[in-house]
Design an enzyme around this catalytic site. Structure first.
Site, PDB file in Angstrom:
ATOM      1  N   CYS A 186      34.007   0.973  -3.631  1.00 35.29           N
ATOM      2  CA  CYS A 186      34.856   1.971  -2.957  1.00 35.29           C
ATOM      3  C   CYS A 186      34.098   3.280  -2.742  1.00 35.29           C
ATOM      4  O   CYS A 186      34.132   3.860  -1.650  1.00 35.29           O
ATOM      5  CB  CYS A 186      36.114   2.210  -3.784  1.00 35.29           C
ATOM      6  N   HIS A 238      39.245   8.912  -5.817  1.00 37.80           N
ATOM      7  CA  HIS A 238      37.985   9.579  -6.172  1.00 37.80           C
ATOM      8  C   HIS A 238      37.843  10.803  -5.268  1.00 37.80           C
ATOM      9  O   HIS A 238      38.359  10.820  -4.145  1.00 37.80           O
ATOM     10  CB  HIS A 238      36.774   8.686  -5.885  1.00 37.80           C
TER      11      HIS A 238
HETATM   12  P1  NAD Z   1      41.824  -6.864 -10.807  1.00 38.45           P
HETATM   13  O1  NAD Z   1      41.599  -7.037 -12.253  1.00 38.45           O
HETATM   14  O2  NAD Z   1      42.888  -5.929 -10.355  1.00 38.45           O
HETATM   15  O3  NAD Z   1      42.118  -8.266 -10.118  1.00 38.45           O
HETATM   16  C1  NAD Z   1      41.376  -9.395 -10.397  1.00 38.45           C
HETATM   17  C2  NAD Z   1      42.244 -10.626 -10.241  1.00 38.45           C
HETATM   18  O4  NAD Z   1      41.456 -11.767 -10.536  1.00 38.45           O
HETATM   19  C3  NAD Z   1      43.438 -10.655 -11.175  1.00 38.45           C
HETATM   20  O5  NAD Z   1      44.541 -11.186 -10.468  1.00 38.45           O
HETATM   21  C4  NAD Z   1      43.002 -11.607 -12.281  1.00 38.45           C
HETATM   22  O6  NAD Z   1      44.114 -12.262 -12.863  1.00 38.45           O
HETATM   23  C5  NAD Z   1      42.160 -12.566 -11.504  1.00 38.45           C
HETATM   24  N1  NAD Z   1      41.154 -13.266 -12.301  1.00 38.45           N
HETATM   25  C6  NAD Z   1      40.644 -12.947 -13.500  1.00 38.45           C
HETATM   26  N2  NAD Z   1      39.716 -13.860 -13.862  1.00 38.45           N
HETATM   27  C7  NAD Z   1      39.644 -14.751 -12.859  1.00 38.45           C
HETATM   28  C8  NAD Z   1      38.903 -15.915 -12.634  1.00 38.45           C
HETATM   29  N3  NAD Z   1      38.029 -16.344 -13.549  1.00 38.45           N
HETATM   30  N4  NAD Z   1      39.096 -16.587 -11.485  1.00 38.45           N
HETATM   31  C9  NAD Z   1      39.969 -16.161 -10.542  1.00 38.45           C
HETATM   32  N5  NAD Z   1      40.713 -15.048 -10.714  1.00 38.45           N
HETATM   33  C10 NAD Z   1      40.554 -14.367 -11.854  1.00 38.45           C
HETATM   34  O7  NAD Z   1      40.416  -6.436 -10.200  1.00 38.45           O
HETATM   35  P2  NAD Z   1      40.164  -5.588  -8.897  1.00 38.45           P
HETATM   36  O8  NAD Z   1      40.293  -4.133  -9.236  1.00 38.45           O
HETATM   37  O9  NAD Z   1      40.954  -6.124  -7.781  1.00 38.45           O
HETATM   38  O10 NAD Z   1      38.601  -5.818  -8.700  1.00 38.45           O
HETATM   39  C11 NAD Z   1      38.118  -6.976  -8.041  1.00 38.45           C
HETATM   40  C12 NAD Z   1      36.730  -6.656  -7.521  1.00 38.45           C
HETATM   41  O11 NAD Z   1      36.829  -5.568  -6.578  1.00 38.45           O
HETATM   42  C13 NAD Z   1      35.726  -6.193  -8.575  1.00 38.45           C
HETATM   43  O12 NAD Z   1      34.435  -6.616  -8.190  1.00 38.45           O
HETATM   44  C14 NAD Z   1      35.803  -4.676  -8.474  1.00 38.45           C
HETATM   45  O13 NAD Z   1      34.648  -4.031  -8.938  1.00 38.45           O
HETATM   46  C15 NAD Z   1      35.964  -4.511  -6.977  1.00 38.45           C
HETATM   47  N6  NAD Z   1      36.573  -3.244  -6.560  1.00 38.45           N
HETATM   48  C16 NAD Z   1      37.628  -2.736  -7.228  1.00 38.45           C
HETATM   49  C17 NAD Z   1      38.160  -1.526  -6.821  1.00 38.45           C
HETATM   50  C18 NAD Z   1      39.303  -0.879  -7.534  1.00 38.45           C
HETATM   51  O14 NAD Z   1      39.449   0.328  -7.497  1.00 38.45           O
HETATM   52  N7  NAD Z   1      40.163  -1.611  -8.196  1.00 38.45           N
HETATM   53  C19 NAD Z   1      37.632  -0.864  -5.704  1.00 38.45           C
HETATM   54  C20 NAD Z   1      36.581  -1.462  -5.002  1.00 38.45           C
HETATM   55  C21 NAD Z   1      36.050  -2.652  -5.447  1.00 38.45           C
END
Ligand code: NAD
Length: 347
Positions: free
Chosen positions: A150, A230
Site C-alpha cells: 500500500c 498512512h
Molecule cells: P488478512 O489477514 O486480513 O487476510 C488474509 C486471509 O487469508 C484471511 O481471510 C485468512 O483467514 C486467510 N488465510 C490465512 N491463512 C491462509 C492460507 N494458508 N490459505 C488461504 N487463506 C489463508 O490479510 P490482508 O491484510 O488482507 O493481507 C493479505 C496480503 O495483502 C498480505 O501480503 C499483506 O501484506 C498485503 N497487504 C495488506 C494491506 C493491509 O493494509 N491490510 C495492504 C496492502 C497489502
C-alpha cells in the site's frame, strides 16, 4: 454487483485465495468489472467473513480437504478446495497473509494458472512487481506478478507523474504508518511513536525500486497508534523548477491521485475516511492517494507535500489492473480507465 453466476464465457475467470482485508475488497472490485468475474473465494476459517462471502453470492472453497468439515459444521456450503478453485479459474489473486503466498506459489505453477501476489510477499515471489501507473507492461502475460504494498503503491503513483513532468532526481519520504488495520487488535503501539524500523532506509525504498528502478530514494518509517490511513511527508528534488500551480495541475490530471483541501474540512485522515463514507463508498474505502493542496510547497527544484494513503484500499484497483496485465487483454491506459469507471475512482 454481478455475483459469480452471472459471468459470461468471454470474461476473465478470477479466483481469490484468501478472503480477508484485501481479498474481499478485490473480490468486490472484480465483480464490478465488465470483463471479469469471480469463480469463487477460498477461505481457511469458517468465520463471519466466510458467511459474508456466501451472502454476497460468492462460491466458497476451503483451503484443504481436511478443513471442509469445519465449514459444513457452520452450515456453510463448500464448492471445493483451493486446488479446485485454482484449476477452475484463469487467474488467481493470492491475498493470503504475508509469506503464505510464497508457500502457495507452486500450487499455481503446477496448475499453470497465472497468479497475482500481494506486497507482503518478497519481491522474488514473482518475475515482476506491479504498479499500474509505473510498469503495467512489465507484467504483460507473465506467469505471475506482485502488487507492491500500500505504501509503495502510494509513493509510485505520486513519483511517476512528477518524474514525467518535471524529472525527479531524488525522493526523501517519512512514512507515518498506521499501527494496524481496524480489526488487527493484536498490533500496536497503543501509546508510543515507534521508528519502524530504526534503521534507514526502511524496506519501502527497495520495494519502490522494484517498480520505479531509477529513482534515488530514502524512506523512514514511523508507526503510530492509528488504524485509518498512512500519511507520507514527501520531499523531492526535481530536475526543473515548477511553480505550485504546475505541480497542482500535474497531480490533478492523475486519476488515482485526489487533491484534497483542508479549507474544505478535509483536515485529517479521519475526515478523508468520513468523506468516502459520505460518498457512499463500500467500507469507506479511499482508492486514491489524497494529496493536501495546501501542503504542496514548490521552491526552486525542491518540492514537498503531504499525502494520505488508505492501506486497505489503494491496492484494490491495482489488483484489477494486474489481472488484465497477466491475461494480456488490455493495455495499461484502457485497463486503468475501465477499472476506474467500474469502481467509481475519483473523489
Ligand atoms: P488478512 O489477514 O486480513 O487476510 C488474509 C486471509 O487469508 C484471511 O481471510 C485468512 O483467514 C486467510 N488465510 C490465512 N491463512 C491462509 C492460507 N494458508 N490459505 C488461504 N487463506 C489463508 O490479510 P490482508 O491484510 O488482507 O493481507 C493479505 C496480503 O495483502 C498480505 O501480503 C499483506 O501484506 C498485503 N497487504 C495488506 C494491506 C493491509 O493494509 N491490510 C495492504 C496492502 C497489502
Amino acid at each position: 454487483m454481478n455475483p459469480s453466476g452471472g459471468r459470461s464465457e468471454s470474461m476473465i475467470a478470477v479466483g481469490i485465495n484468501g478472503y480477508g482485508t484485501i481479498g474481499k475488497r478485490v473480490a468486490d472490485a472484480v465483480e464490478r468489472q465488465p470483463d471479469m468475474g469471480v469463480v469463487g473465494v477460498s477461505k481457511r476459517t469458517p468465520d463471519h467473513e466466510a458467511s459474508a462471502a456466501v451472502e454476497r453470492g460468492f462460491e466458497l472453497y476451503a483451503t484443504a480437504a481436511d478443513r471442509r468439515e469445519s465449514f459444513v459444521d457452520r452450515e456453510l456450503p463448500v464448492a471445493g478446495t483451493t486446488a479446485d478453485l485454482v484449476s477452475e479459474c484463469e487467474i488467481v489473486v493470492d491475498a493470503t497473509p504475508a509469506g503464505v503466498g510464497e508457500e502457495n506459489a507452486s500450487l499455481y505453477t503446477d496448475a499453470d494458472t497465472p497468479a497475482v501476489f500481494q506486497g507482503g510477499e518478497s519481491a522474488t515471489v514473482a518475475p515482476a512487481s506491479f504498479c499500474s501507473r509505473a510498469n503495467y507492461d512489465a507484467s504483460h502475460t507473465c506467469e505471475s506478478t506482485r502488487v507492491v504494498s500500500c505504501n509503495t503503491t502510494g509513493l509510485a503513483r505520486l513519483i511517476v507523474p512528477l518524474d514525467e513532468a518535471f524529472g525527479v532526481e531524488s525522493v526523501d519520504c517519512t512514512l507515518v504508518r498506521r499501527g494496524g488495520d481496524p480489526t488487527q487488535t493484536d498490533r500496536g503501539p497503543i501509546n508510543d511513536i515507534v521508528p519502524d524500523p530504526v534503521s534507514v532506509p526502511s524496506h519501502h525504498a527497495p520495494d519502490l525500486q522494484t517498480v520505479v528502478p531509477d529513482v534515488d530514494v530514502m524512506t523512514k518509517g514511523v508507526t503510530v497508534p492509528a488504524t485509518l490511513m498512512h500519511l507520507h511527508s514527501v520531499t523531492l528534488t526535481l530536475g526543473s523548477e515548477p511553480d505550485h500551480q504546475q505541480v497542482q495541475s500535474c497531480l490533478d490530471a492523475e486519476d488515482r491521485v485526489a487533491l484534497v483541501d483542508g479549507a474544505h474540512g478535509q483536515k485529517s485522515c479521519a475526515d478523508l475516511r468520513e468523506y468516502a463514507h459520505d460518498r457512499g463508498r463500500l467500507r469507506g474505502d479511499v482508492w486514491e492517494n489524497c494529496v493536501w493542496s495546501e501542503s504542496i510547497a514548490a521552491d526552486g527544484d525542491s518540492l514537498s507535500l503531504l499525502q494520505a494513503v488508505h492501506q486497505q484500499a489503494d491496492v484494490v484497483p491495482e489488483n484489477v489492473d494486474a489481472i488484465r496485465a497477466l491475461a494480456g487483454t488490455a493495455d495499461a491506459e484502457t485497463s486503468r480507465a475501465t477499472t476506474n469507471e467500474a469502481l467509481g475512482v475519483g473523489l
